[in-house]
Design an enzyme around this catalytic site. Structure first.
Site, mmCIF file in Angstrom:
data_model
loop_
_atom_site.group_PDB
_atom_site.id
_atom_site.type_symbol
_atom_site.label_atom_id
_atom_site.label_comp_id
_atom_site.label_asym_id
_atom_site.label_seq_id
_atom_site.Cartn_x
_atom_site.Cartn_y
_atom_site.Cartn_z
ATOM 1 N N GLY A 1 41.844 49.970 41.438
ATOM 2 C CA GLY A 1 42.607 49.988 40.185
ATOM 3 C C GLY A 1 44.109 50.012 40.386
ATOM 4 O O GLY A 1 44.857 50.328 39.471
ATOM 5 N N ALA A 2 44.582 49.665 41.579
ATOM 6 C CA ALA A 2 46.021 49.717 41.855
ATOM 7 C C ALA A 2 46.667 48.337 41.766
ATOM 8 O O ALA A 2 47.862 48.195 41.993
ATOM 9 C CB ALA A 2 46.264 50.320 43.238
ATOM 10 N N GLY A 3 45.881 47.324 41.471
ATOM 11 C CA GLY A 3 46.453 45.978 41.374
ATOM 12 C C GLY A 3 46.421 45.230 42.692
ATOM 13 O O GLY A 3 47.162 44.270 42.894
ATOM 14 N N ASP B 1 43.490 35.847 42.709
ATOM 15 C CA ASP B 1 42.975 36.989 43.466
ATOM 16 C C ASP B 1 41.773 36.582 44.314
ATOM 17 O O ASP B 1 41.678 36.914 45.504
ATOM 18 C CB ASP B 1 42.561 38.118 42.518
HETATM 19 C C1 GLA Z 1 45.933 39.503 37.810
HETATM 20 C C2 GLA Z 1 45.021 38.305 37.628
HETATM 21 C C3 GLA Z 1 45.552 37.105 38.388
HETATM 22 C C4 GLA Z 1 47.010 36.824 38.033
HETATM 23 C C5 GLA Z 1 47.853 38.115 38.118
HETATM 24 C C6 GLA Z 1 49.248 37.925 37.607
HETATM 25 O O1 GLA Z 1 45.938 39.897 39.149
HETATM 26 O O2 GLA Z 1 43.723 38.610 38.066
HETATM 27 O O3 GLA Z 1 44.742 35.978 38.136
HETATM 28 O O4 GLA Z 1 47.108 36.232 36.765
HETATM 29 O O5 GLA Z 1 47.251 39.171 37.403
HETATM 30 O O6 GLA Z 1 49.956 37.061 38.423
#
Ligand code: GLA
Length: 384
Positions: free
Chosen positions: A123-125, A173
């Site tokens: 959950g941290a991106g 991602d």
């Molecule tokens: C999230 C989404 C990606 C992308 C980023 C922003 O990580 O899953 O597809 O849109 O945000 O760049």
């Protein structure tokens, strides 16, 4: 003990036998190119040396999957014929989604016992969910004795996200997790899906700075940004914002209105910054890369409005340190992590300075991960 060994050991301990297969999928950090992937644009992520692993052993003839999660300290048993049962625990949603995708596409995955665990902060991106999708696809394909190109695995992961989980993400991602290359970032053209590895110079490290602020607003705001981009593209008369130039955006300023104008300006300028950053990396011009990272942050903060006070503070503190070429928020925003490009010989001083300054300013304890760009997802067959 590293996380790979911990997952293997847990399997042996819990199931009393050895696993037959070990799959791995890494998290990712995006160097530059934020909120451009769903506009058919350019992104420059890297897979990182933090990953999710699944150790498993098939149980042919059965229909139940027994899965144990090290990170959630939990266990779930589910039927291969009822993968979308709403009563099943949330943590198993992503693995179930990947198995669902494989079934929908005719892959015969047998029942299995498994242990899943990783060291990507959740959950941290840093795309822990994309990694769970990919690791389960890798595992399911291996158990079905099938294979697929890495790009198709990534796109399968995106479909899991869209159709099973219900999140309208772009392709970045999953592509980074499936197709990453050690010591390289990956330039992705999100229209053609062409990928080009770009070396990360050995003299710099990727330092990930987790603000400790969790990303509350992200799901509703993300969907809203996507709609705003589509509206801006319609107003500009282009298929997607990938097809617009900055001059066209400027010229259409009044017609777009302030909000759509700023959204479009971010996306169009960010695409340019990605391509410039690739050129600068190739010519070892790290100072220029750093300027582009800072410009990206400002654009995400002011035009795209997906930053927050904590990310702004982290980027500002990081950018003020010697040895830091540039730092910016990374990922969807509204919390999560910043990424900094730091001269490798300055990393320890950088970390020692940034963490207490950030804590003093925000009251939050940050986590710092010094990362290397890593290889994408894969699977090993284990003997014994
Ligand atoms: C999230 C989404 C990606 C992308 C980023 C922003 O990580 O899953 O597809 O849109 O945000 O760049």
């Amino acid at each position: 003990m590293n996380v790979r060994d911990a997952v293997l050991q847990k399997f042996r301990h819990h199931f009393g036998t050895s696993p037959a297969v070990l799959a791995r999928a890494p998290g990712r950090v995006n160097l530059i190119g934020e909120h451009t992937d769903y506009n058919d644009g350019f992104v420059l992520p890297a897979a990182i040396d933090r990953a999710v692993y699944i150790a498993a052993r098939p149980r042919p003839g059965d229909t139940l999957v027994h899965m144990l999660s090290v990170d959630f300290d939990a266990q779930s048993t589910f039927s291969l014929y009822n993968l979308d049962d709403p009563d099943l625990p949330r943590w198993s949603l992503y693995p179930r989604g990947a198995l669902w995708w494989l079934q929908e596409h005719g892959y015969l995955v047998p029942a299995f016992d498994a242990v899943i665990g990783g060291d990507i902060p959740i959950g941290a991106g840093l795309s822990s969910s994309a990694a769970v999708e990919l690791v389960t696809l890798e595992l399911g394909l291996a158990l079905a004795e099938a294979s697929m190109p890495q790009l198709e695995k990534a796109l399968a992961g995106v479909e899991v996200e869209h159709q099973f989980v219900g999140v309208p993400c772009g392709v970045m991602d999953q592509m980074a997790s499936a197709m990453g290359r050690a010591d390289h970032a990956l330039l992705i053209d999100c229209r053609s899906l062409e990928t080009t590895p770009v070396p990360v110079p050995a003299e710099v490290s990727l330092v990930i700075l987790d603000t400790g602020k969790r990303r509350g607003l992200v799901s509703s705001e993300y969907a809203a940004r996507r709609e705003q981009c589509e509206a801006a593209a319609r107003a500009l008369g282009v298929e997607t914002l990938r097809d617009a130039s900055l001059a066209e955006v400027e010229e259409a300023r009044a017609r777009l209105g302030d909000l759509l104008y700023r959204r479009a300006r971010h996306v169009v300028s960010e695409n340019q910054r990605v391509l410039e950053a690739v050129e600068a990396l190739r010519s070892d011009d790290l100072v220029r890369v750093g300027e582009l990272l800072r410009a990206s942050h400002a654009s995400l903060r002011d035009d795209y409005e997906v930053s927050c006070a904590e990310l702004d503070a982290m980027a500002e503190i990081a950018n003020a340190q010697t040895g830091c070429y540039g730092a910016r928020m990374t990922g969807a925003g509204f919390g999560g992590c910043a990424v900094a490009l730091v001269a490798t010989d300055a990393v320890s001083a950088f970390v020692e300075a940034v963490a207490p300054m950030y804590k003093q300013r925000t009251g939050l304890t940050p986590q710092v991960y010094v990362c290397r760009a890593a290889e994408g997802s894969g699977v090993e067959r284990l003997s014994g």
